[in-house]
Design a protein around this motif. Structure first.
Motif, PDB file in Angstrom:
ATOM      1  N   LEU A  27       0.827  -1.210   0.000  1.00 23.70           N
ATOM      2  CA  LEU A  27       0.000   0.000   0.000  1.00 23.70           C
ATOM      3  C   LEU A  27       0.863   1.262   0.000  1.00 23.70           C
ATOM      4  N   LEU A  28       1.943   1.255   0.781  1.00 21.88           N
ATOM      5  CA  LEU A  28       2.829   2.415   0.820  1.00 21.88           C
ATOM      6  C   LEU A  28       3.485   2.652  -0.539  1.00 21.88           C
ATOM      7  N   VAL A  29       3.943   1.557  -1.174  1.00 25.99           N
ATOM      8  CA  VAL A  29       4.574   1.699  -2.486  1.00 25.99           C
ATOM      9  C   VAL A  29       3.529   2.111  -3.523  1.00 25.99           C
ATOM     10  N   ALA A  30       2.297   1.582  -3.414  1.00 28.48           N
ATOM     11  CA  ALA A  30       1.250   1.902  -4.390  1.00 28.48           C
ATOM     12  C   ALA A  30       0.912   3.391  -4.383  1.00 28.48           C
ATOM     13  N   PHE A  31       0.945   4.022  -3.228  1.00 26.24           N
ATOM     14  CA  PHE A  31       0.639   5.445  -3.166  1.00 26.24           C
ATOM     15  C   PHE A  31       1.756   6.309  -3.720  1.00 26.24           C
ATOM     16  N   THR A  32       2.972   5.789  -3.749  1.00 26.52           N
ATOM     17  CA  THR A  32       4.089   6.579  -4.274  1.00 26.52           C
ATOM     18  C   THR A  32       4.390   6.258  -5.733  1.00 26.52           C
ATOM     19  N   ASP A  33       4.330   4.957  -6.101  1.00 29.03           N
ATOM     20  CA  ASP A  33       4.656   4.568  -7.476  1.00 29.03           C
ATOM     21  C   ASP A  33       3.862   3.314  -7.826  1.00 29.03           C
ATOM     22  N   LEU A  34       2.746   3.499  -8.528  1.00 26.15           N
ATOM     23  CA  LEU A  34       1.843   2.394  -8.836  1.00 26.15           C
ATOM     24  C   LEU A  34       2.495   1.342  -9.734  1.00 26.15           C
ATOM     25  N   GLY A  35       3.302   1.745 -10.659  1.00 31.60           N
ATOM     26  CA  GLY A  35       3.986   0.806 -11.554  1.00 31.60           C
ATOM     27  C   GLY A  35       4.938  -0.098 -10.796  1.00 31.60           C
ATOM     28  N   LYS A  36       5.677   0.503  -9.871  1.00 26.70           N
ATOM     29  CA  LYS A  36       6.621  -0.264  -9.051  1.00 26.70           C
ATOM     30  C   LYS A  36       5.866  -1.239  -8.149  1.00 26.70           C
ATOM     31  N   ALA A  37       4.742  -0.793  -7.581  1.00 28.00           N
ATOM     32  CA  ALA A  37       3.935  -1.667  -6.720  1.00 28.00           C
ATOM     33  C   ALA A  37       3.404  -2.859  -7.502  1.00 28.00           C
ATOM     34  N   ASP A  38       3.017  -2.650  -8.754  1.00 26.40           N
ATOM     35  CA  ASP A  38       2.523  -3.729  -9.599  1.00 26.40           C
ATOM     36  C   ASP A  38       3.611  -4.768  -9.840  1.00 26.40           C
ATOM     37  N   GLN A  39       4.818  -4.318 -10.122  1.00 22.65           N
ATOM     38  CA  GLN A  39       5.931  -5.241 -10.349  1.00 22.65           C
ATOM     39  C   GLN A  39       6.264  -6.037  -9.082  1.00 22.65           C
ATOM     40  N   ILE A  40       6.323  -5.340  -7.958  1.00 24.13           N
ATOM     41  CA  ILE A  40       6.634  -5.995  -6.690  1.00 24.13           C
ATOM     42  C   ILE A  40       5.550  -7.022  -6.344  1.00 24.13           C
ATOM     43  N   ALA A  41       4.295  -6.645  -6.521  1.00 24.83           N
ATOM     44  CA  ALA A  41       3.189  -7.555  -6.204  1.00 24.83           C
ATOM     45  C   ALA A  41       3.232  -8.802  -7.079  1.00 24.83           C
ATOM     46  N   SER A  42       3.604  -8.662  -8.338  1.00 22.89           N
ATOM     47  CA  SER A  42       3.695  -9.810  -9.239  1.00 22.89           C
ATOM     48  C   SER A  42       4.768 -10.789  -8.780  1.00 22.89           C
ATOM     49  N   VAL A  43       5.932 -10.279  -8.454  1.00 22.32           N
ATOM     50  CA  VAL A  43       7.032 -11.140  -8.022  1.00 22.32           C
ATOM     51  C   VAL A  43       6.713 -11.788  -6.671  1.00 22.32           C
ATOM     52  N   VAL A  44       6.232 -10.996  -5.724  1.00 22.72           N
ATOM     53  CA  VAL A  44       5.901 -11.530  -4.398  1.00 22.72           C
ATOM     54  C   VAL A  44       4.789 -12.564  -4.513  1.00 22.72           C
ATOM     55  N   GLY A  45       3.806 -12.305  -5.353  1.00 18.09           N
ATOM     56  CA  GLY A  45       2.711 -13.266  -5.534  1.00 18.09           C
ATOM     57  C   GLY A  45       3.193 -14.593  -6.086  1.00 18.09           C
ATOM     58  N   ALA A  46       4.101 -14.557  -7.059  1.00 18.86           N
ATOM     59  CA  ALA A  46       4.645 -15.789  -7.630  1.00 18.86           C
ATOM     60  C   ALA A  46       5.462 -16.568  -6.601  1.00 18.86           C
ATOM     61  N   VAL A  47       6.279 -15.856  -5.827  1.00 20.22           N
ATOM     62  CA  VAL A  47       7.091 -16.518  -4.801  1.00 20.22           C
ATOM     63  C   VAL A  47       6.204 -17.138  -3.727  1.00 20.22           C
ATOM     64  N   LEU A  48       5.204 -16.396  -3.262  1.00 26.84           N
ATOM     65  CA  LEU A  48       4.312 -16.935  -2.229  1.00 26.84           C
ATOM     66  C   LEU A  48       3.485 -18.100  -2.744  1.00 26.84           C
ATOM     67  N   ALA A  49       3.104 -18.088  -3.996  1.00 25.34           N
ATOM     68  CA  ALA A  49       2.373 -19.223  -4.578  1.00 25.34           C
ATOM     69  C   ALA A  49       3.247 -20.473  -4.581  1.00 25.34           C
ATOM     70  N   ALA A  50       4.518 -20.326  -4.947  1.00 22.36           N
ATOM     71  CA  ALA A  50       5.433 -21.467  -4.941  1.00 22.36           C
ATOM     72  C   ALA A  50       5.658 -21.987  -3.525  1.00 22.36           C
ATOM     73  N   VAL A  51       5.823 -21.079  -2.566  1.00 22.35           N
ATOM     74  CA  VAL A  51       5.999 -21.480  -1.168  1.00 22.35           C
ATOM     75  C   VAL A  51       4.736 -22.169  -0.657  1.00 22.35           C
ATOM     76  N   GLY A  52       3.575 -21.643  -0.995  1.00 28.07           N
ATOM     77  CA  GLY A  52       2.311 -22.257  -0.576  1.00 28.07           C
ATOM     78  C   GLY A  52       2.137 -23.650  -1.142  1.00 28.07           C
ATOM     79  N   LEU A  53       2.512 -23.839  -2.396  1.00 25.10           N
ATOM     80  CA  LEU A  53       2.444 -25.160  -3.008  1.00 25.10           C
ATOM     81  C   LEU A  53       3.378 -26.131  -2.290  1.00 25.10           C
ATOM     82  N   GLY A  54       4.595 -25.687  -2.019  1.00 22.46           N
ATOM     83  CA  GLY A  54       5.547 -26.535  -1.302  1.00 22.46           C
ATOM     84  C   GLY A  54       5.054 -26.922   0.079  1.00 22.46           C
ATOM     85  N   LEU A  55       4.520 -25.963   0.829  1.00 15.86           N
ATOM     86  CA  LEU A  55       3.994 -26.256   2.163  1.00 15.86           C
ATOM     87  C   LEU A  55       2.787 -27.186   2.103  1.00 15.86           C
ATOM     88  N   SER A  56       1.940 -27.012   1.108  1.00 16.13           N
ATOM     89  CA  SER A  56       0.778 -27.895   0.955  1.00 16.13           C
ATOM     90  C   SER A  56       1.220 -29.324   0.677  1.00 16.13           C
TER      91      SER A  56
END
Length: 135
Positions: A27-56
């Protein structure tokens, strides 16, 4: 719903804390730079999905079906991997009409549970009432 205890509770609260911190950071990054927040969210989402699959997969298959061995040997011996409400092994002894209230205890034993003598009783959990003598 069952209560969460021990390491599971710690992991639960750790996960909630990390998710909350991540949300606030995005949210903090989104208010300052929406493009950067989109990139960060994409990478973090992919990493967390892989971690979630591994834990499952680990939760489903990683424990190897480790059932606690339960053994009972000897005349009238009783062994249970979990809690026991009422046990009666004596001659002429009878169970009470209503078993006593089980104490609120922890999870069942993860190791071997063995009862190996005459009229011996072993439980991996709580024991409500036991009578091994003759009435």
């Amino acid at each position: 719903m069952a209560a969460v205890n021990g390491p599971s509770k710690t992991l639960l609260w750790s996960g909630i804390g990390v998710a909350g911190a991540g949300l606030i950071a995005l949210l903090l990054v989104a208010f300052t730079d929406l493009g950067k927040a989109d990139q960060i969210a994409s990478v973090v989402g992919a990493v967390l999905a892989a971690v979630g699959l591994g834990l499952s997969l680990w939760a489903q298959f990683g424990r190897g079906g480790q059932a606690a061995p339960v053994e009972a040997s000897g005349t009238r011996s009783v062994a249970a991997g979990g809690s026991i409400g009422v046990v009666v092994t004596g001659d002429g002894a009878q169970a009470t009409a209503a078993p006593p209230a089980m104490p609120a205890g922890g999870p069942a034993a993860t190791g071997p549970v063995t009862a190996s003598g005459e009229r011996s009783v072993a439980a991996g959990g709580d024991i409500g009432s036991v009578s091994t003598g003759d009435a």
